[in-house]
Enzyme design. Structure first.
Site, PDB file in Angstrom:
ATOM      1  N   ALA A 129       2.358   4.687  29.818  1.00  0.00           N
ATOM      2  CA  ALA A 129       3.394   5.737  29.818  1.00  0.00           C
ATOM      3  C   ALA A 129       3.712   6.105  28.374  1.00  0.00           C
ATOM      4  CB  ALA A 129       4.655   5.254  30.540  1.00  0.00           C
ATOM      5  N   GLY A 130       2.905   7.013  27.808  1.00  0.00           N
ATOM      6  CA  GLY A 130       3.127   7.487  26.441  1.00  0.00           C
ATOM      7  C   GLY A 130       3.840   8.821  26.516  1.00  0.00           C
ATOM      8  N   GLN A 334      -6.537  18.162  -1.653  1.00  0.00           N
ATOM      9  CA  GLN A 334      -7.601  19.044  -2.140  1.00  0.00           C
ATOM     10  C   GLN A 334      -7.365  19.405  -3.614  1.00  0.00           C
ATOM     11  OE1 GLN A 334      -9.920  19.338   0.007  1.00  0.00           O
ATOM     12  NE2 GLN A 334     -11.310  20.713  -1.056  1.00  0.00           N
ATOM     13  N   ILE A 335      -6.121  19.703  -3.951  1.00  0.00           N
ATOM     14  CA  ILE A 335      -5.802  20.045  -5.347  1.00  0.00           C
ATOM     15  C   ILE A 335      -6.084  18.852  -6.259  1.00  0.00           C
ATOM     16  CG2 ILE A 335      -3.869  20.546  -6.937  1.00  0.00           C
ATOM     17  CD1 ILE A 335      -2.706  22.327  -4.651  1.00  0.00           C
ATOM     18  N   GLY A 337      -8.286  16.613  -5.829  1.00  0.00           N
ATOM     19  CA  GLY A 337      -9.716  16.280  -5.888  1.00  0.00           C
ATOM     20  C   GLY A 337      -9.938  14.782  -5.694  1.00  0.00           C
ATOM     21  N   GLY A 338     -10.837  14.223  -6.498  1.00  0.00           N
ATOM     22  CA  GLY A 338     -11.177  12.798  -6.369  1.00  0.00           C
ATOM     23  C   GLY A 338      -9.967  11.888  -6.469  1.00  0.00           C
ATOM     24  N   GLU A 361       7.486  10.462  18.843  1.00  0.00           N
ATOM     25  CA  GLU A 361       8.646  11.207  19.387  1.00  0.00           C
ATOM     26  C   GLU A 361       8.205  12.499  20.065  1.00  0.00           C
ATOM     27  OE1 GLU A 361      12.494  11.297  17.527  1.00  0.00           O
ATOM     28  OE2 GLU A 361      11.883   9.621  16.251  1.00  0.00           O
ATOM     29  N   THR A 363       4.253  14.272  21.117  1.00  0.00           N
ATOM     30  CA  THR A 363       3.167  14.927  20.387  1.00  0.00           C
ATOM     31  C   THR A 363       3.454  16.426  20.251  1.00  0.00           C
ATOM     32  OG1 THR A 363       2.045  15.397  22.456  1.00  0.00           O
ATOM     33  CG2 THR A 363       1.451  13.321  21.373  1.00  0.00           C
TER      34      THR A 363
END
Ligand code: COS
Length: 385
Positions: A129-130, A334-335, A337-338, A361, A363
């Site tokens: 029961a989710g 993304q900004i 980067g690595g 709480e 979905t």
């Protein structure tokens, strides 16, 4: 957006921000990612004042205020998610007592919760029961002066550290075989055991409980037999918009870090903030954050005014703000980067922390169900006029 807030709300916002800068941020650096609530965090939150809008004045709070709950979560979540979880659970486990507790229950539990002397939790979800709360299988059977409860509860936040909780169980009667009731349970009660701790993608105190012949005195029934489902829904109505506020706080932190990073990071001979591909990402993030903030504050203001559409707006705010914050934090990675995918960087941590907010709480898909059911009922009312 801040023009919508009263002077008192703005003063509370300033108090939360001062607490976060002065005390919580250094504590977060010291404690790091945690999967319980250490004493230092417990003590810090309890004297910070952030629990005050979760409780009525007569029980040690400053009066229930959805706006201020949101302001507190917005200030805290981007800096230290475990602190935000503890604040949220104090609301999820405390508000059912505010709504349905009798005088003795309120007196016994609410001041201790408002003080942070006790931590609480909200035991609704089960393995089967989710999203479908009504499918719960945990049962409570009356036996003399007690109810005897058997079943399982899963994904219970702060379940390891909480001293008590609100537990929902099925209490079938001839008149209502599907009845669900709510109970106040305490850690000391034999039969309420942590079955296992669950490891999430971002550290979190979260457990599965095994409930075996847990005897709960009848005086710990919260509200009426069969009143549990509505009580759970009313509690979620208050707290769902504040999940949006927490998401907003995380997105705001991601934007601040991205701006700072993009101004300093030089590639192709220029700071990357001078490239439109970066600047547009920052602009998209700012638009998402402002839109989310508007929806969260609007829902909270409606809730505080007792507007009947607050439940609808709480779901709208939760849905939009968590989805928008996820987009923002993805852009922030993304900004960076690595650097953004290196374990331990702020945006990497936020990327893991934001993801569950689109799930718990209710979905995003459950929010769509709630929103559409409000629309359909409204259309039915208008057609019947
Ligand atoms: N306030 C008061 N009453 C409410 C309510 C609310 N917000 N939402 C529903 N109810 C009432 C309904 O009016 C209905 O009452 P009647 O039987 O008197 O007509 C009753 O509760 C059942 O409502 P409904 O038919 O909508 O229930 P469903 O079983 O279809 O489920 C959803 C509704 C999906 C919205 C619910 O199961 C839900 O919120 N699921 C997500 C659970 C969740 O958020 N889990 C996270 C756990 S906490 S981390």
């Amino acid at each position: 957006m801040h023009t919508l807030l009263s002077q008192e709300d703005l003063a509370f916002k300033a108090l939360c921000e001062a607490y976060v800068n002065r005390e919580l941020a250094p504590l977060a650096r010291k404690l790091g990612e945690i999967d319980d609530v250490p004493e230092a965090l417990r003590a810090s939150l309890s004297h910070s004042g952030v629990y005050a809008p979760l409780f009525p004045k007569e029980y040690g709070g400053q009066g229930i205020s959805a706006v201020r709950i949101c302001l507190a979560r917005e200030a805290i979540a981007g800096v230290y998610a475990p602190a935000d979880t503890t604040l949220a659970m104090q609301g999820l486990g405390g508000y059912p007592i505010v709504l349905a507790g009798n005088a003795a229950q309120k007196q016994k539990y609410l001041p201790a919760l408002a003080e942070g002397e006790r931590l609480t939790t909200f035991c609704l979800t089960e393995p089967e029961a989710g999203s479908d709360v009504a499918a719960m299988q945990t049962t409570a059977r009356a036996d003399g002066d007690d109810f005897v409860i058997n079943g399982r509860k899963r994904f219970i936040s702060n379940g390891y550290s909480a001293d008590m909780g609100i537990l929902f169980a099925r209490t079938p009667t001839d008149a209502n075989p599907k009845a669900i009731s709510a109970f106040i349970v305490e850690k000391e009660m034999p039969g309420w055991n942590v079955h296992r701790r669950i490891e999430l993608m971002a550290s979190h105190d979260i457990v599965e409980f095994e409930i075996k012949d847990l005897r709960v005195p009848k005086q710990n029934l919260l509200g009426t037999v069969g009143g549990g489902f509505k009580l759970a829904m009313q509690t979620l109505d208050l707290m769902r918009m504040s999940v949006g506020a927490a998401a907003l706080g995380m997105a705001q932190t991601a934007l601040q870090h991205s701006l700072q990073f993009a101004r300093g990071r030089v590639q192709f001979g220029r700071p990357i903030v001078e490239f439109q591909s970066t600047a547009f990402k920052l602009a998209d993030m700012a638009v998402d954050i402002e839109a989310a903030r508007s929806l969260v504050y609007l829902a909270a203001i409606k809730k505080d005014k007792g507007d009947p559409s607050a439940s609808l707006h709480s779901s709208i705010a939760k849905l939009y703000a968590t989805e928008a914050a996820f987009r923002c934090i993805d852009q922030a990675v993304q900004i960076h980067g690595g650097v953004g995918v290196v374990k331990g960087s702020t945006v990497e941590r936020l990327y893991r922390e934001i993801r569950p907010l689109r799930v718990y709480e209710g979905t995003t898909e459950i929010q769509k169900l709630v929103i559409s059911s409000h629309l359909i009922k409204q259309a039915g009312r208008e057609a019947g006029k």
